[in-house]
Design a protein around this motif. Structure first.
Motif, mmCIF file in Angstrom:
data_model
loop_
_atom_site.group_PDB
_atom_site.id
_atom_site.type_symbol
_atom_site.label_atom_id
_atom_site.label_comp_id
_atom_site.label_asym_id
_atom_site.label_seq_id
_atom_site.Cartn_x
_atom_site.Cartn_y
_atom_site.Cartn_z
ATOM 1 N N LEU A 180 5.575 -3.697 -8.112
ATOM 2 C CA LEU A 180 4.404 -3.374 -8.922
ATOM 3 C C LEU A 180 4.792 -2.859 -10.295
ATOM 4 N N CYS A 257 -1.536 -4.146 -1.099
ATOM 5 C CA CYS A 257 -0.486 -3.630 -1.980
ATOM 6 C C CYS A 257 0.729 -3.196 -1.156
ATOM 7 N N ALA A 259 2.880 -1.116 -1.865
ATOM 8 C CA ALA A 259 3.186 0.308 -2.043
ATOM 9 C C ALA A 259 2.177 1.209 -1.343
ATOM 10 N N CYS A 260 0.871 0.863 -1.416
ATOM 11 C CA CYS A 260 -0.130 1.795 -0.889
ATOM 12 C C CYS A 260 -1.059 1.171 0.152
ATOM 13 N N CYS A 275 -3.147 -4.460 -7.630
ATOM 14 C CA CYS A 275 -3.548 -3.452 -6.654
ATOM 15 C C CYS A 275 -4.865 -2.839 -7.140
ATOM 16 N N CYS A 280 -2.687 4.331 -7.059
ATOM 17 C CA CYS A 280 -1.515 3.774 -6.374
ATOM 18 C C CYS A 280 -0.243 4.465 -6.880
HETATM 19 ZN ZN LIG Z 1 -1.073 0.079 -4.606
#
Ligand SMILES: [Zn+2]
Length: 516
Positions: A180, A257, A259-260, A275, A280
């Protein structure tokens, strides 16, 4: 510089003053050893030998610089006195006699066809050099002829660089991973079977976006061609379907996403997936990295590892929270001591007065780079004035097109961004600038010295003309000077500029610049 072993500490010359120019480089063996060491220390390896050399020279601790095993090729003369050298060939011989390292591959030719043949003789051989190279330079040998050809503003007329075509290599795609950026965009990259390319080992190459992967039909397990052009990160150029064995897998962009876990969306007319979570942690981390970077707020000591800890401990949620950090919070972080906490707090405090231009760049408004930041700051003088500006007000400024204007208006219309500005203000971040009426940005970022008698302008008029075009006038020539305007009977400033190799223009050329 003293730590570079190929630079002699004494030279056998009677000249009271001599300036020798060249290039510091990192041999491939040093580069590979350094990156291995960094991986062992769990540090990010350098992308290429050039970045590694530049990073090593910036080290404040000479012992670290010494460990990096840099080398230096001498090839030019700056200011000097008492030396009579008539050609590039003589110069290289003298430099060699002074025990400087001179590139042993140089040749003198009398025919341009021979030059071209020599250049092409390196097409297959350049990989065998002990350093990475992206091209060759062809120079006029005689200094007298060089002087007659003279310099244009940016470049000399007596030398030209030839760049090798980008190097390519074949390897296998082991997997495709997604990372990201600060705009929340998911960028896919190919994890590659390590391959040697242009002096470095390549393990990852960008795939840009989903459409790129589909268009090129790049699958996991494919054999692909990768290339590296200049300093850019390696990219996958194409896949080789004829090498498939049926085990290859078609890649699908994640629907959440990485990451999150929030859903991702692809906006109408865009190639990128984003995202949807405004909080995030990966996006905030990237935003902070941009905010603190050198050309933005220039806060040293807030690396990614620290930022991720601060985010995980809920100590920061946006860039403004940096200004609320306390020493107690910092010393508790892993890898942070009393001293590093003090240094970071000092850097944070200093950043409050970098001024509006850098703040605007640091905010990461789409399409607003460092230059647009400067133009906007000088045109509006304060963030409040800028926040009130309409698209029409903005596009009335030279260099601000509708795309930047729309992006700025949209940014400041967002209540969240308005709140962020107020938060920064409450923490004492200066968001003003000296207001100037810019005609255009011909001299953006230039530091100009005027010397000699000008015939067409008074000194004051010339200075105002430079400032109205984004430049700054100073009275003495230093290494920071980027341009010298020379009138009649110039004195020592002109001599100094010549010695430093600062670009020099005549008054009539200056007038032409103003009319651009
Ligand atoms: Zn995210």
């Amino acid at each position: 510089m003293r730590t570079i072993r190929t630079i002699p500490l004494h030279i056998a010359s009677d000249s009271p003053h001599i300036e020798i120019r060249g290039e510091v480089y990192m041999p491939i063996t040093s580069f590979e050893a350094l990156n291995q060491q960094r991986r062992d220390d769990e540090l990010e390896p350098f992308a290429n030998p050039r970045n590694a050399a530049a990073g090593s020279l910036r080290q404040l601790d000479p012992r670290i610089t010494a460990q990096r095993k840099l080398a230096f090729f001498a090839y030019a003369l700056g200011g000097n006195s008492g030396i009579d050298i008539k050609s590039q060939e003589e110069l290289l011989q003298d430099l060699s006699d002074f025990h400087f390292q001179v590139n042993p591959e140089y040749r003198k030719f009398t025919d341009i066809e021979d030059v071209i043949t020599f250049i092409h003789s390196w097409d297959d051989r350049r990989d065998s050099l002990p350093y990475a190279t992206d091209g060759m330079v062809v120079k006029v040998n005689s200094f007298a002829q060089q002087a007659r050809l003279s310099n244009t503003v940016k470049i000399p007329r007596w030398a030209i660089a030839y760049k090798f075509p980008p190097e390519q290599a074949q390897t296998k795609v082991l997997g495709i991973s997604v990372s990201l950026g600060r705009t929340g965009v998911l960028t896919p990259a190919a994890d590659l079977k390590p391959v040697h390319l242009a002096g470095t080992t390549v393990k990852r190459a960008t795939l840009h976006n989903e459409d790129y992967i589909k268009e090129k039909d790049i699958r996991i397990g494919d054999t692909v061609v990768i290339q590296k052009a200049g300093e850019i990160i390696p990219e996958v150029v194409r896949s080789l379907p004829e090498k498939r064995d049926g085990s290859e897998k078609v890649f699908a962009m994640p629907t959440t996403c990485p990451a999150c876990g929030s859903p991702v969306v692809r906006r109408e007319g865009e190639a990128a997936w984003r995202c949807t979570n405004p909080d995030c942690p990966a996006v905030i981390g990237e935003k902070i990295a941009h905010f603190v970077s050198r050309d933005a707020m220039n806060i040293d000591g807030l690396g990614d590892a620290i930022v991720q800890q601060l985010l995980a401990q809920d100590l920061i949620h946006d860039v403004a929270d940096i200004y609320a950090l306390t020493k107690e919070e910092l010393v508790d972080l892993e890898g942070f001591g009393e001293k590093s906490a003090d240094n970071l707090l000092k850097a944070i405090e200093t950043s409050k007065s970098v001024g509006l231009a850098r703040v605007l760049f640091a905010l990461g408004i789409r399409f607003v780079g460092a230059k647009a930041g400067r133009v906007l700051a000088e045109s509006f003088g304060s963030v409040d004035a800028l926040m009130k500006a309409s698209t029409e007000d903005l596009t009335a400024i030279d260099d601000i097109g509708p795309r930047i204007a729309d992006s700025i208006v949209a940014y400041f219309r967002d209540a969240k961004n308005q709140a962020l500005i107020e938060k920064l203000r409450a923490h004492g971040v200066d968001m003003t600038a000296e207001k100037k009426t810019l005609i255009n940005t011909t001299f953006d970022g230039e530091i100009v010295v005027l010397t000699g008698k000008l015939q067409m302008f008074s000194r004051k008029e010339a200075e105002q003309a430079v400032e109205a075009r984004g430049g700054k006038c100073t009275s003495s020539v230093t290494k920071k000077t980027t341009l010298v305007v020379v009138g009649a009977d110039p004195g020592s400033k002109y001599e100094k500029a010549k010695k430093l190799g600062t670009p020099i223009i005549s008054e009539s050329e200056f007038k032409e610049w103003l009319e651009r």
